[in-house]
Design a protein around this motif. Structure first.
Motif, PDB file in Angstrom:
ATOM      1  N   ASP A  45      28.404  23.105 -24.617  1.00 49.77           N
ATOM      2  CA  ASP A  45      29.069  23.329 -25.890  1.00 49.77           C
ATOM      3  C   ASP A  45      28.160  22.934 -27.045  1.00 49.77           C
ATOM      4  O   ASP A  45      27.515  21.884 -27.021  1.00 49.77           O
ATOM      5  CB  ASP A  45      30.345  22.491 -25.967  1.00 49.77           C
ATOM      6  N   GLY A  46      28.118  23.779 -28.070  1.00 52.51           N
ATOM      7  CA  GLY A  46      27.314  23.482 -29.241  1.00 52.51           C
ATOM      8  C   GLY A  46      25.868  23.920 -29.119  1.00 52.51           C
ATOM      9  O   GLY A  46      25.062  23.649 -30.006  1.00 52.51           O
ATOM     10  N   ILE A  47      25.526  24.594 -28.019  1.00 54.24           N
ATOM     11  CA  ILE A  47      24.157  25.090 -27.821  1.00 54.24           C
ATOM     12  C   ILE A  47      24.214  26.591 -27.542  1.00 54.24           C
ATOM     13  O   ILE A  47      25.036  27.045 -26.739  1.00 54.24           O
ATOM     14  CB  ILE A  47      23.446  24.372 -26.659  1.00 54.24           C
ATOM     15  N   SER A  48      23.377  27.352 -28.221  1.00 53.36           N
ATOM     16  CA  SER A  48      23.291  28.787 -27.977  1.00 53.36           C
ATOM     17  C   SER A  48      21.832  29.203 -27.880  1.00 53.36           C
ATOM     18  O   SER A  48      20.946  28.531 -28.409  1.00 53.36           O
ATOM     19  CB  SER A  48      24.000  29.580 -29.078  1.00 53.36           C
ATOM     20  N   VAL A  49      21.586  30.290 -27.186  1.00 57.43           N
ATOM     21  CA  VAL A  49      20.222  30.740 -26.934  1.00 57.43           C
ATOM     22  C   VAL A  49      20.056  32.168 -27.444  1.00 57.43           C
ATOM     23  O   VAL A  49      20.885  33.033 -27.176  1.00 57.43           O
ATOM     24  CB  VAL A  49      19.874  30.673 -25.430  1.00 57.43           C
ATOM     25  N   ASP A  50      18.972  32.380 -28.183  1.00 60.96           N
ATOM     26  CA  ASP A  50      18.625  33.723 -28.662  1.00 60.96           C
ATOM     27  C   ASP A  50      17.153  33.934 -28.364  1.00 60.96           C
ATOM     28  O   ASP A  50      16.277  33.404 -29.051  1.00 60.96           O
ATOM     29  CB  ASP A  50      18.898  33.833 -30.163  1.00 60.96           C
ATOM     30  N   GLY A  51      16.882  34.677 -27.311  1.00 57.96           N
ATOM     31  CA  GLY A  51      15.505  34.891 -26.895  1.00 57.96           C
ATOM     32  C   GLY A  51      14.879  33.582 -26.463  1.00 57.96           C
ATOM     33  O   GLY A  51      15.365  32.915 -25.555  1.00 57.96           O
ATOM     34  N   GLU A  52      13.778  33.194 -27.143  1.00 54.26           N
ATOM     35  CA  GLU A  52      13.079  31.969 -26.770  1.00 54.26           C
ATOM     36  C   GLU A  52      13.478  30.781 -27.640  1.00 54.26           C
ATOM     37  O   GLU A  52      12.881  29.708 -27.529  1.00 54.26           O
ATOM     38  CB  GLU A  52      11.568  32.193 -26.879  1.00 54.26           C
ATOM     39  N   THR A  53      14.490  30.961 -28.503  1.00 55.72           N
ATOM     40  CA  THR A  53      14.920  29.887 -29.391  1.00 55.72           C
ATOM     41  C   THR A  53      16.300  29.386 -28.999  1.00 55.72           C
ATOM     42  O   THR A  53      17.221  30.182 -28.804  1.00 55.72           O
ATOM     43  CB  THR A  53      14.944  30.368 -30.861  1.00 55.72           C
ATOM     44  N   THR A  54      16.426  28.077 -28.885  1.00 54.28           N
ATOM     45  CA  THR A  54      17.696  27.448 -28.571  1.00 54.28           C
ATOM     46  C   THR A  54      18.222  26.741 -29.813  1.00 54.28           C
ATOM     47  O   THR A  54      17.528  25.906 -30.403  1.00 54.28           O
ATOM     48  CB  THR A  54      17.536  26.417 -27.437  1.00 54.28           C
ATOM     49  N   THR A  55      19.432  27.096 -30.221  1.00 51.82           N
ATOM     50  CA  THR A  55      20.056  26.474 -31.383  1.00 51.82           C
ATOM     51  C   THR A  55      20.980  25.345 -30.936  1.00 51.82           C
ATOM     52  O   THR A  55      21.832  25.537 -30.055  1.00 51.82           O
ATOM     53  CB  THR A  55      20.851  27.499 -32.209  1.00 51.82           C
ATOM     54  N   ILE A  56      20.788  24.189 -31.527  1.00 53.31           N
ATOM     55  CA  ILE A  56      21.606  23.014 -31.234  1.00 53.31           C
ATOM     56  C   ILE A  56      22.418  22.673 -32.469  1.00 53.31           C
ATOM     57  O   ILE A  56      21.854  22.483 -33.554  1.00 53.31           O
ATOM     58  CB  ILE A  56      20.736  21.800 -30.852  1.00 53.31           C
ATOM     59  N   LYS A  57      23.708  22.562 -32.326  1.00 53.43           N
ATOM     60  CA  LYS A  57      24.565  22.164 -33.435  1.00 53.43           C
ATOM     61  C   LYS A  57      24.668  20.643 -33.423  1.00 53.43           C
ATOM     62  O   LYS A  57      25.173  20.046 -32.472  1.00 53.43           O
ATOM     63  CB  LYS A  57      25.946  22.804 -33.311  1.00 53.43           C
ATOM     64  N   VAL A  58      24.169  20.008 -34.485  1.00 52.49           N
ATOM     65  CA  VAL A  58      24.114  18.547 -34.579  1.00 52.49           C
ATOM     66  C   VAL A  58      24.895  18.091 -35.799  1.00 52.49           C
ATOM     67  O   VAL A  58      24.659  18.571 -36.910  1.00 52.49           O
ATOM     68  CB  VAL A  58      22.654  18.042 -34.706  1.00 52.49           C
ATOM     69  N   GLY A  59      25.809  17.154 -35.609  1.00 53.21           N
ATOM     70  CA  GLY A  59      26.548  16.567 -36.709  1.00 53.21           C
ATOM     71  C   GLY A  59      25.884  15.277 -37.159  1.00 53.21           C
ATOM     72  O   GLY A  59      25.419  14.490 -36.335  1.00 53.21           O
ATOM     73  N   ALA A  60      25.834  15.067 -38.475  1.00 51.36           N
ATOM     74  CA  ALA A  60      25.204  13.856 -38.997  1.00 51.36           C
ATOM     75  C   ALA A  60      25.854  13.455 -40.308  1.00 51.36           C
ATOM     76  O   ALA A  60      26.317  14.308 -41.075  1.00 51.36           O
ATOM     77  CB  ALA A  60      23.709  14.079 -39.212  1.00 51.36           C
ATOM     78  N   THR A  61      25.881  12.146 -40.554  1.00 56.94           N
ATOM     79  CA  THR A  61      26.340  11.664 -41.845  1.00 56.94           C
ATOM     80  C   THR A  61      25.221  11.839 -42.868  1.00 56.94           C
ATOM     81  O   THR A  61      24.075  12.065 -42.511  1.00 56.94           O
ATOM     82  CB  THR A  61      26.754  10.185 -41.741  1.00 56.94           C
ATOM     83  N   PRO A  62      25.579  11.710 -44.170  1.00 55.03           N
ATOM     84  CA  PRO A  62      24.570  11.954 -45.222  1.00 55.03           C
ATOM     85  C   PRO A  62      23.340  11.073 -45.087  1.00 55.03           C
ATOM     86  O   PRO A  62      23.266  10.196 -44.237  1.00 55.03           O
ATOM     87  CB  PRO A  62      25.347  11.665 -46.503  1.00 55.03           C
ATOM     88  N   ASN A  63      22.431  11.306 -45.986  1.00 51.86           N
ATOM     89  CA  ASN A  63      21.115  10.668 -45.928  1.00 51.86           C
ATOM     90  C   ASN A  63      21.171   9.209 -45.497  1.00 51.86           C
ATOM     91  O   ASN A  63      22.064   8.475 -45.910  1.00 51.86           O
ATOM     92  CB  ASN A  63      20.435  10.784 -47.290  1.00 51.86           C
ATOM     93  N   PRO A  64      20.201   8.831 -44.646  1.00 50.51           N
ATOM     94  CA  PRO A  64      18.980   9.569 -44.312  1.00 50.51           C
ATOM     95  C   PRO A  64      19.093  10.494 -43.109  1.00 50.51           C
ATOM     96  O   PRO A  64      18.131  11.182 -42.777  1.00 50.51           O
ATOM     97  CB  PRO A  64      17.998   8.441 -43.999  1.00 50.51           C
ATOM     98  N   ILE A  86      22.514  22.062 -38.633  1.00 43.12           N
ATOM     99  CA  ILE A  86      22.878  20.713 -39.070  1.00 43.12           C
ATOM    100  C   ILE A  86      24.204  20.754 -39.823  1.00 43.12           C
ATOM    101  O   ILE A  86      24.338  21.463 -40.826  1.00 43.12           O
ATOM    102  CB  ILE A  86      21.780  20.120 -39.978  1.00 43.12           C
ATOM    103  N   VAL A  87      25.164  19.989 -39.341  1.00 38.87           N
ATOM    104  CA  VAL A  87      26.473  19.918 -39.973  1.00 38.87           C
ATOM    105  C   VAL A  87      26.624  18.544 -40.616  1.00 38.87           C
ATOM    106  O   VAL A  87      26.655  17.527 -39.924  1.00 38.87           O
ATOM    107  CB  VAL A  87      27.608  20.149 -38.946  1.00 38.87           C
ATOM    108  N   GLU A  88      26.671  18.498 -41.934  1.00 36.33           N
ATOM    109  CA  GLU A  88      26.789  17.231 -42.651  1.00 36.33           C
ATOM    110  C   GLU A  88      28.249  16.797 -42.716  1.00 36.33           C
ATOM    111  O   GLU A  88      29.119  17.566 -43.123  1.00 36.33           O
ATOM    112  CB  GLU A  88      26.217  17.373 -44.061  1.00 36.33           C
ATOM    113  N   ILE A  89      28.507  15.562 -42.323  1.00 35.97           N
ATOM    114  CA  ILE A  89      29.871  15.031 -42.229  1.00 35.97           C
ATOM    115  C   ILE A  89      29.919  13.703 -42.977  1.00 35.97           C
ATOM    116  O   ILE A  89      29.033  12.861 -42.814  1.00 35.97           O
ATOM    117  CB  ILE A  89      30.279  14.835 -40.751  1.00 35.97           C
ATOM    118  N   THR A  90      30.952  13.506 -43.770  1.00 33.17           N
ATOM    119  CA  THR A  90      30.963  12.342 -44.647  1.00 33.17           C
ATOM    120  C   THR A  90      31.731  11.145 -44.114  1.00 33.17           C
ATOM    121  O   THR A  90      31.728  10.095 -44.757  1.00 33.17           O
ATOM    122  CB  THR A  90      31.547  12.707 -46.021  1.00 33.17           C
ATOM    123  N   ASP A  91      32.390  11.274 -42.974  1.00 32.07           N
ATOM    124  CA  ASP A  91      33.133  10.125 -42.439  1.00 32.07           C
ATOM    125  C   ASP A  91      32.590   9.717 -41.080  1.00 32.07           C
ATOM    126  O   ASP A  91      31.720  10.387 -40.526  1.00 32.07           O
ATOM    127  CB  ASP A  91      34.634  10.437 -42.345  1.00 32.07           C
TER     128      ASP A  91
END
Length: 295
Positions: A45-64, A86-91
């Motif tokens: 879950d949260g990973i998809s593949v398109d040809g030779e590139t793998t996309t990872i969906k990563v959640g993170a709080t704001p900076n840094p 990159i999914v920015e999440i504030t809580d």
């Protein structure tokens, strides 16, 4: 490059619906590969593949955290065959609920004590795959210029999740403001055994702590490093007291579902997040020591 390769959403809650819209807009970049989260090849879950590139969906709080992930996306990901969504999440709750329900493949924001508390309280089956950096927690005040100037009877605002409340209380103890029952591993305000200034401990959601600094009755706040930076503060200059960074147990980690810990794409991302290149950039980016590489 950031605008074409990475989609960001600032989310305080309801992440699942926002992610669904994001996936619908993804078009030719590949589709999510199922809901098993079993660690099977191509079925995380949260990973998809398109040809030779793998996309990872990563959640993170704001900076840094988001800024680090973006730097990896802009400088290291493509050569490693990765694309970071990159999914920015504030809580501090949504990143874990979204990792658990499969909306994310990984998250990047939590420390070992917070992760342990979340696993114990909510039963998550998560594991850290990379120790990345340290952000010292600090005591800040809009009125006091030193710890000794914090007014008697004033309020001190702390992050309200149990792990960060305990961490904040320990910092207040290190400042000499309170004494805690040393037999308690995860202290709350009920474990304060001495409070000579008669300080009132108030807890609010982590993302709201900084906003209370200007309240008339607030003598000081205790801020996690990311929230201090997000509030425009420079920890090394503005904090009345900072945690010791050397040997800190509060390392910010990349966390995944335990079933996915050996996934090749996630292992590759963990390697990028503990690479010499990232370490060098952290040292150059945060010369004031407010963010320190942990590897």
């Amino acid at each position: 490059m950031a605008s074409t390769l990475t989609r960001r959403s600032v989310i305080a809650g309801g992440l699942a619906s926002a992610l669904a819209l994001t996936l619908a807009a993804c078009g030719g970049s590949g589709s999510s590969t199922g809901s098993s989260g079993s660690g099977e090849s191509g079925a995380v879950d949260g990973i998809s593949v398109d040809g030779e590139t793998t996309t990872i969906k990563v959640g993170a709080t704001p900076n840094p955290h988001v800024e680090m992930l973006q730097w990896i996306q802009d400088n290291l990901a493509a050569e490693a065959g990765l694309n970071l969504d990159i999914v920015e999440i504030t809580d501090y709750q949504t990143p874990n609920t979204s990792l658990a329900d499969g909306s994310l493949a990984a998250n990047f924001y939590q420390t070992p004590n917070f992760l342990a508390q979340q696993i114990d309280e909510k039963g998550y089956d998560f594991v850290s795959v990379a120790d990345v950096h340290i952000e010292p927690m600090g005591i800040y005040s809009a009125t006091a210029k030193g710890i000794e100037e914090i007014a008697d009877g004033s309020s001190i605002t702390l992050n309200n999740d149990p792990a960060n409340t305990a961490r904040g209380l320990k910092l207040l103890e290190a400042a000499g403001l309170i004494t805690l029952d040393d037999s308690v591993d995860l202290p709350s305000d009920l474990d304060i055994t001495d409070n000579p200034k008669n300080l009132k401990i108030v807890t609010v959601a982590g993302e709201q702590v900084a906003t209370t600094m200007s309240d008339a009755n607030v003598g000081a706040v205790v801020l996690n490093g990311n929230y201090a930076i997000d509030a425009g503060l420079t920890p090394s200059k503005d904090a009345l007291l900072l945690e010791e960074a050397e040997g800190s147990p509060y390392v910010n980690q990349l966390v995944v579902r335990t079933a996915d810990k050996d996934n090749e794409a996630l292992t590759t991302l963990a390697g990028l997040m503990t690479s010499p290149e990232l370490s060098a950039w952290i040292s150059e980016r945060w010369t004031d020591g407010s963010v320190i590489a942990a590897f």
